[in-house]
Design a protein around this motif. Structure first.
Motif, PDB file in Angstrom:
ATOM      1  N   ILE A 244     -22.266   2.902  10.431  1.00 40.66           N
ATOM      2  CA  ILE A 244     -23.211   2.074   9.845  1.00 40.66           C
ATOM      3  C   ILE A 244     -22.759   0.527  10.572  1.00 40.66           C
ATOM      4  N   GLY A 245     -23.825  -0.154  11.213  1.00 45.29           N
ATOM      5  CA  GLY A 245     -23.525  -1.376  11.820  1.00 45.29           C
ATOM      6  C   GLY A 245     -23.531  -2.699  10.919  1.00 45.29           C
ATOM      7  N   LEU A 246     -24.025  -2.338   9.608  1.00 43.65           N
ATOM      8  CA  LEU A 246     -24.389  -3.730   8.882  1.00 43.65           C
ATOM      9  C   LEU A 246     -24.515  -2.993   7.349  1.00 43.65           C
ATOM     10  N   THR A 247     -23.761  -3.392   6.237  1.00 45.02           N
ATOM     11  CA  THR A 247     -23.812  -3.073   4.992  1.00 45.02           C
ATOM     12  C   THR A 247     -24.238  -4.201   4.209  1.00 45.02           C
ATOM     13  N   VAL A 248     -25.308  -4.084   3.447  1.00 51.06           N
ATOM     14  CA  VAL A 248     -25.688  -5.384   2.816  1.00 51.06           C
ATOM     15  C   VAL A 248     -25.676  -4.961   1.254  1.00 51.06           C
ATOM     16  N   VAL A 249     -25.182  -5.817   0.435  1.00 51.62           N
ATOM     17  CA  VAL A 249     -24.872  -5.652  -0.866  1.00 51.62           C
ATOM     18  C   VAL A 249     -25.955  -6.195  -1.960  1.00 51.62           C
ATOM     19  N   GLY A 250     -26.300  -5.664  -2.682  1.00 56.64           N
ATOM     20  CA  GLY A 250     -27.462  -6.201  -3.813  1.00 56.64           C
ATOM     21  C   GLY A 250     -26.794  -6.769  -4.761  1.00 56.64           C
ATOM     22  N   PRO A 251     -26.225  -6.035  -5.552  1.00 63.52           N
ATOM     23  CA  PRO A 251     -25.808  -6.460  -6.920  1.00 63.52           C
ATOM     24  C   PRO A 251     -24.497  -7.215  -6.976  1.00 63.52           C
ATOM     25  N   GLU A 252     -24.129  -7.628  -8.025  1.00 63.85           N
ATOM     26  CA  GLU A 252     -22.923  -8.573  -8.128  1.00 63.85           C
ATOM     27  C   GLU A 252     -21.657  -7.484  -8.192  1.00 63.85           C
ATOM     28  N   SER A 253     -21.766  -6.634  -9.203  1.00 60.88           N
ATOM     29  CA  SER A 253     -20.585  -5.788  -9.513  1.00 60.88           C
ATOM     30  C   SER A 253     -19.594  -5.313  -8.116  1.00 60.88           C
ATOM     31  N   PRO A 254     -20.304  -4.813  -7.461  1.00 59.80           N
ATOM     32  CA  PRO A 254     -19.550  -4.501  -6.318  1.00 59.80           C
ATOM     33  C   PRO A 254     -18.877  -5.554  -5.484  1.00 59.80           C
ATOM     34  N   LEU A 255     -19.549  -6.472  -5.427  1.00 55.48           N
ATOM     35  CA  LEU A 255     -18.773  -7.822  -4.895  1.00 55.48           C
ATOM     36  C   LEU A 255     -17.633  -8.244  -5.677  1.00 55.48           C
ATOM     37  N   ILE A 256     -17.997  -8.444  -6.837  1.00 58.30           N
ATOM     38  CA  ILE A 256     -17.001  -8.979  -7.655  1.00 58.30           C
ATOM     39  C   ILE A 256     -15.655  -8.001  -7.723  1.00 58.30           C
ATOM     40  N   ALA A 257     -16.164  -6.789  -7.773  1.00 59.10           N
ATOM     41  CA  ALA A 257     -14.993  -5.624  -7.419  1.00 59.10           C
ATOM     42  C   ALA A 257     -14.509  -5.699  -6.129  1.00 59.10           C
ATOM     43  N   GLY A 258     -14.701  -6.203  -5.068  1.00 63.39           N
ATOM     44  CA  GLY A 258     -14.170  -6.408  -3.788  1.00 63.39           C
ATOM     45  C   GLY A 258     -14.567  -5.434  -2.857  1.00 63.39           C
ATOM     46  N   ILE A 259     -15.995  -5.153  -2.807  1.00 60.35           N
ATOM     47  CA  ILE A 259     -16.400  -3.954  -1.555  1.00 60.35           C
ATOM     48  C   ILE A 259     -16.183  -4.808  -0.488  1.00 60.35           C
ATOM     49  N   VAL A 260     -16.256  -6.092  -0.172  1.00 58.74           N
ATOM     50  CA  VAL A 260     -16.639  -6.809   1.055  1.00 58.74           C
ATOM     51  C   VAL A 260     -14.864  -6.852   1.542  1.00 58.74           C
ATOM     52  N   ASP A 261     -14.093  -6.963   0.682  1.00 60.05           N
ATOM     53  CA  ASP A 261     -12.501  -6.964   1.377  1.00 60.05           C
ATOM     54  C   ASP A 261     -12.286  -5.345   1.631  1.00 60.05           C
ATOM     55  N   GLU A 262     -12.816  -4.450   1.026  1.00 57.93           N
ATOM     56  CA  GLU A 262     -12.477  -3.055   1.395  1.00 57.93           C
ATOM     57  C   GLU A 262     -13.411  -2.888   2.785  1.00 57.93           C
ATOM     58  N   PHE A 263     -14.303  -3.224   3.001  1.00 52.09           N
ATOM     59  CA  PHE A 263     -15.175  -3.004   4.152  1.00 52.09           C
ATOM     60  C   PHE A 263     -14.431  -3.726   5.412  1.00 52.09           C
ATOM     61  N   GLU A 264     -14.220  -5.057   5.198  1.00 55.09           N
ATOM     62  CA  GLU A 264     -13.547  -5.569   6.355  1.00 55.09           C
ATOM     63  C   GLU A 264     -12.341  -5.171   6.564  1.00 55.09           C
TER      64      GLU A 264
END
Ligand code: AMP
Ligand code: GLY
Length: 428
Positions: free
Chosen positions: A67-87
């Motif tokens: 996957i070349g780009l992941t786009v997160v809609g809802p807040e829960s995964p963001l607040i839980a740190g999905i971006v940190d894990e992906f990065e």
């Protein structure tokens, strides 16, 4: 032409349908996946059976499928740190890191930043102990007859805000949040704040860590019934742009509210990237911030995406790469209206599984129908949630956009369906 991307969208509501619908128009995209998605999204994306909160499984999927780009809609995964894990795995993802998502994840965190930096917002106090909060509201109502607002600090799916006219209501609300723990750990703290009055609006901005680019302002309708009666919902519809949000007000919100917040975060070592959603109220003393969200609004996205002329994927890649200053976001010179069709009983209890008719007729009437809470039942589309569909129409003026949205929405039928009849009426 650069190599085309595979895109993963996380979420499964009307907002994600609008994002997938827009992403599907990008020449930069080879294929779209959506986890978990919904039957409307399935028309443009392959659905992946992973929950938005299963961050590790999502990252594994993104790695395994290039996957070349992941786009997160809802807040829960963001607040839980999905971006940190992906990065941390070198995967490109659109959204703020966990520390920045605290702007939505903790109202007390945000209020402290606003106050420390003299950013306009309601006066407030934060409590971690019920007895202290209760003593405060008792003292308050002994001297004042203005309402007080009680808010759970953390995530509460839009339900943790109580407007209290008297001491009894305030104490009961504090009990619900802090003693009965209706929202779990989100009630570890409460924010008690001054009640403000005035029209509300949403200004979303894209932020690449440095540059803020505001999107078209949106006004949404939170109450379930016409004339803003009945309980608050996730929203019953919206329109954009918003005439009362003049260029001056928009600039004020960007320069005196959003930019100073981003700078204050930066001084704490926190870089915000993604969408900063500012919910503002236009008081007689000027615009004040009611809340920040760290993601696209729903249904706001269902009017903003159809109005955006620019390639969303190009814009998102610029956000991730810190190149937002190099691009200009272009908009269609049109008005957009979204009417939400909900299940009867929402936002209280409601039934699901009602077969839905007329979806194609609604599209033929000139609208785009975004699925919010639908499911496939016995091979056809049925209701699967409180907010079921968002019917969006564009027009050269508000009258045309409203007319088309309602003509289309009236083609749709399911048992006990409910929609407001007055979305955008105040503009006519
Ligand atoms: P929030 O989730 O903090 O935006 O609150 C949800 C809704 O509650 C807002 O959109 C407002 O309609 C209302 N609200 C929140 N805070 C206040 C306030 N301080 N004064 C008046 N209304 C408020
Ligand atoms: N429309 C309100 C929200 O997205 O939070």
């Amino acid at each position: 032409m650069p190599e085309r991307l595979k895109v993963l969208v996380v979420g499964g509501g009307g907002r994600e349908h609008a994002l997938v619908w827009k992403i599907a128009q990008s020449p930069l995209v080879e294929k779209i996946y959506c986890a978990p998605g919904n039957p409307g999204i399935a028309k443009s994306a392959e659905l992946v059976d992973i929950k938005g909160t299963d961050i590790k499984a999502l990252a594994d999927f993104a790695e395994a499928n290039s996957i070349g780009l992941t786009v997160v809609g809802p807040e829960s995964p963001l607040i839980a740190g999905i971006v940190d894990e992906f990065e941390s795995r070198g995967l490109k993802i659109f959204g703020p890191c966990k520390a920045a998502a605290a702007l939505e994840g903790s109202k007390a965190f945000t209020k402290d930043i606003l106050q420390e930096n003299n950013i306009p917002t309601a006066a407030y106090a934060v409590f971690t102990k019920f007895d202290e909060a209760a003593a405060y509201v008792k003292e308050y109502f002994a001297f004042s007859c203005e309402p007080l607002v009680v808010k759970a600090d953390g995530e509460a799916a839009g339900k943790g805000v109580y407007i209290c006219e008297d001491e009894h209501c305030a104490i009961e609300s504090l009990k619900t949040v802090m003693v009965d723990r209706a929202f779990g750990n989100s009630g570890n703290k409460v924010v008690v704040e001054e009640f403000l009055t005035g029209p509300e609006a949403t200004i979303m901005g894209l932020v690449d860590g440095e540059t803020l680019a505001t999107l078209i302002p949106v006004q949404d309708y939170k109450r379930v019934f016409d004339n803003d009666e009945g309980p608050n919902t996730g929203s019953m519809g919206c329109y954009a742009p918003v005439p009362i949000l003049t260029e001056d007000i928009r600039d004020f919100v960007a320069e005196e509210i959003m930019v100073p917040t981003l700078k204050a975060l930066k001084r704490k070592g926190i870089i915000f990237k993604g969408v900063l959603y500012a919910g503002v109220i236009l008081t007689e003393y000027g615009p004040k911030l009611l809340e920040y969200n760290c993601r696209f609004g729903d249904p706001e996205t269902q009017v903003v995406m159809p109005l955006m002329e620019s390639d969303l994927v190009e814009v998102m890649l610029a956000v991730i790469d810190g190149r937002l200053d190099e691009i200009e976001i272009k908009w269609y010179n049109k008005k957009a209206v979204c009417v939400v069709i909900a299940s009867g009983g929402y936002p209280g209890d409601y039934d699901t599984g009602m077969p839905i008719d007329g979806l194609l007729d609604a599209e033929s009437a000139g609208a785009t129908v975004f699925h919010a809470g639908t499911k496939v039942l016995n091979g056809s589309i049925a209701t699967g949630g409180g907010r079921v569909l968002g019917v969006t129409a564009l027009g050269d003026n508000y009258e045309k956009a409203i007319g088309t949205a309602y003509t289309a929405a009236d083609k749709i039928h399911f048992d006990k369906m409910h929609m407001r009849r007055d979305i955008g009426r105040r503009l006519l």
